[in-house]
Design a protein around this motif. Structure first.
Motif, short mmCIF file in Angstrom:
data_model
loop_
_atom_site.label_atom_id
_atom_site.label_comp_id
_atom_site.label_asym_id
_atom_site.label_seq_id
_atom_site.Cartn_x
_atom_site.Cartn_y
_atom_site.Cartn_z
N GLY A 1 14.47 5.37 -24.95
CA GLY A 1 15.26 6.60 -25.63
C GLY A 1 14.71 7.06 -26.59
N GLY A 2 14.83 8.50 -26.35
CA GLY A 2 14.27 9.38 -27.40
C GLY A 2 12.91 9.94 -27.08
N GLN A 3 12.41 9.22 -25.89
CA GLN A 3 11.06 9.71 -25.68
C GLN A 3 10.83 10.46 -24.18
N SER A 4 9.91 11.31 -23.97
CA SER A 4 9.70 12.02 -23.00
C SER A 4 8.92 11.15 -21.91
N PRO A 5 9.32 11.20 -20.55
CA PRO A 5 8.30 10.27 -19.50
C PRO A 5 6.94 10.79 -19.62
N PHE A 6 6.65 12.12 -20.00
CA PHE A 6 5.25 12.57 -20.08
C PHE A 6 4.48 12.43 -21.45
N GLY A 7 5.13 11.74 -22.29
CA GLY A 7 4.53 11.27 -23.51
C GLY A 7 4.84 12.47 -24.69
N PRO A 8 4.14 12.42 -25.85
CA PRO A 8 4.54 13.51 -26.97
C PRO A 8 4.13 14.68 -26.58
N ILE B 1 9.57 6.05 -12.48
CA ILE B 1 8.35 6.26 -11.63
C ILE B 1 7.17 7.10 -12.47
N VAL B 2 7.49 8.22 -12.90
CA VAL B 2 6.52 9.07 -13.75
C VAL B 2 6.31 8.85 -15.14
N TRP B 3 6.91 7.65 -15.53
CA TRP B 3 6.60 7.39 -17.10
C TRP B 3 5.27 7.23 -17.32
N LYS B 4 4.75 7.98 -18.34
CA LYS B 4 3.19 8.02 -18.47
C LYS B 4 2.51 6.60 -18.99
N ALA C 1 0.82 -1.27 0.01
CA ALA C 1 0.10 0.01 -0.13
C ALA C 1 0.83 1.40 -0.18
N GLU C 2 1.91 1.31 0.69
CA GLU C 2 2.74 2.28 0.92
C GLU C 2 3.55 2.59 -0.52
N LEU C 3 4.01 1.42 -1.04
CA LEU C 3 4.62 1.51 -2.54
C LEU C 3 3.73 2.01 -3.52
N VAL C 4 2.55 1.39 -3.44
CA VAL C 4 1.71 2.10 -4.58
C VAL C 4 1.24 3.52 -4.37
N GLY C 5 0.92 4.05 -3.03
CA GLY C 5 0.55 5.31 -2.54
C GLY C 5 1.62 6.15 -3.07
N GLN C 6 2.79 5.93 -2.68
CA GLN C 6 3.88 6.75 -2.78
C GLN C 6 4.27 7.03 -4.27
N HIS C 7 4.51 5.81 -5.19
CA HIS C 7 4.51 6.10 -6.42
C HIS C 7 3.48 6.99 -7.26
N ASN C 8 2.06 6.74 -6.76
CA ASN C 8 0.95 7.50 -7.50
C ASN C 8 1.02 8.85 -6.85
N ALA C 9 1.45 9.20 -5.71
CA ALA C 9 1.58 10.56 -5.33
C ALA C 9 2.47 11.34 -6.23
N ARG C 10 3.81 10.80 -6.58
CA ARG C 10 4.39 11.29 -7.43
C ARG C 10 3.95 11.44 -8.85
N ARG C 11 3.37 10.65 -9.10
CA ARG C 11 3.00 10.45 -10.46
C ARG C 11 1.76 11.61 -10.62
N ALA C 12 0.96 11.92 -9.63
CA ALA C 12 -0.19 12.93 -9.60
C ALA C 12 0.30 14.21 -9.71
N LYS C 13 1.72 14.38 -9.15
CA LYS C 13 2.39 15.97 -9.28
C LYS C 13 2.57 15.95 -10.85
N TYR C 14 2.71 15.14 -11.69
CA TYR C 14 3.03 15.39 -13.07
C TYR C 14 1.76 14.96 -14.20
N ASP C 15 0.68 14.89 -13.45
CA ASP C 15 -0.65 14.44 -14.21
C ASP C 15 -0.51 13.43 -15.08
N VAL C 16 0.13 12.10 -14.54
CA VAL C 16 0.09 10.85 -15.20
C VAL C 16 -0.83 9.74 -14.45
N PRO C 17 -1.19 8.75 -15.16
CA PRO C 17 -2.31 7.92 -14.65
C PRO C 17 -1.45 7.11 -13.49
#
Length: 169
Positions: free
Chosen positions: A162-169, A129-132, A33-49
Motif C-alpha cells: 500500500g502507498g508504493q508504486s510497483p516501479f519503486g520511488p 508481476i512487475v513489482w520492482k 520455463a514458460e512461467l519465468v520467461g513470460q513473467h520476465n518478458a512483462r517485467r522487461a517492458k517496464y525495466d524491472v529486474p
C-alpha cells in the motif's frame, strides 16, 4: 445379479466417504520455463529486474494449488508471506503463457503516470508481476475433480504494498 448390484452400491457409497482426490498436474520443467520467461518478458517492458525460480516458493504455491483444486474454489491463501496470483480455467485448455497474459493484460487499466488502476478495474495481478523489488517466483498447478486447473504463483518478496508504486520511488 442382486449381489453384484449391492456390491456396486456399497463401493459407490464408500467412494463418497473418501476425501476428494485431485489429479496430478504439477508444474513441469517446460511450464516452469514458460512461467519465468513470460513473467520476465512483462517485467522487461517496464525495466524491472528479472525473476528467478525458487523451489521453496514453488512448494508453497503447489500446496495452495492442491488445496484450491480439492475445494473447487478460487480464494487467496490467508496470512501468506508471499505475493500471490491465482487463476482457474478448464483443465488442459490454457498454456502457462496464457495464464500470465491473463494477469498481465490488466496493464491496460493501469495508469503508469499516476500509478493507479482505473475505477472498477483490477490491476493487482499485473502490478505483482512487475513489482520492482520482487526477485523470486514459484508456481503450482493442480487439477480439481470439477475439471478445472488451478494455478498459483507466489512472489518473494511480496509486492502490492500500500502507498508504493510497483516501479519503486
Amino acid at each position: 445379479m442382486q449381489k453384484t448390484t449391492r456390491t456396486l452400491i456399497a463401493a459407490a457409497a464408500l467412494a463418497c466417504l473418501l476425501p476428494m482426490r485431485i489429479a496430478s498436474a504439477e508444474v513441469t520443467a517446460a511450464d516452469k520455463a514458460e512461467l519465468v520467461g513470460q513473467h520476465n518478458a512483462r517485467r522487461a517492458k517496464y525495466d524491472v529486474p528479472p525473476l528467478v525460480w525458487d523451489d521453496a516458493v514453488a512448494q508453497t504455491a503447489q500446496q495452495w494449488a492442491d488445496t484450491l483444486a480439492r475445494s473447487g474454489s478460487l480464494t487467496h491463501r490467508p496470512d501468506t508471506p508471499y505475493g500471490e496470483n491465482i487463476w482457474t480455467g478448464s483443465a488442459g485448455s490454457f498454456s502457462m503463457a496464457a495464464v500470465v497474459d491473463d494477469w498481465g493484460n490488466e496493464a491496460e487499466h493501469f495508469d503508469l503516470r499516476t500509478a493507479t488502476c482505473a475505477a472498477g478495474k483490477v490491476c493487482g495481478h499485473f502490478t505483482q508481476i512487475v513489482w520492482k523489488t520482487t526477485s523470486k517466483l514459484g508456481c503450482g498447478k493442480a487439477t480439481g475433480a470439477d475439471g478445472n486447473d488451478y494455478v498459483v504463483c507466489n512472489y518473494d518478496p511480496a509486492g502490492n504494498v500500500g502507498g508504493q508504486s510497483p516501479f519503486g520511488p
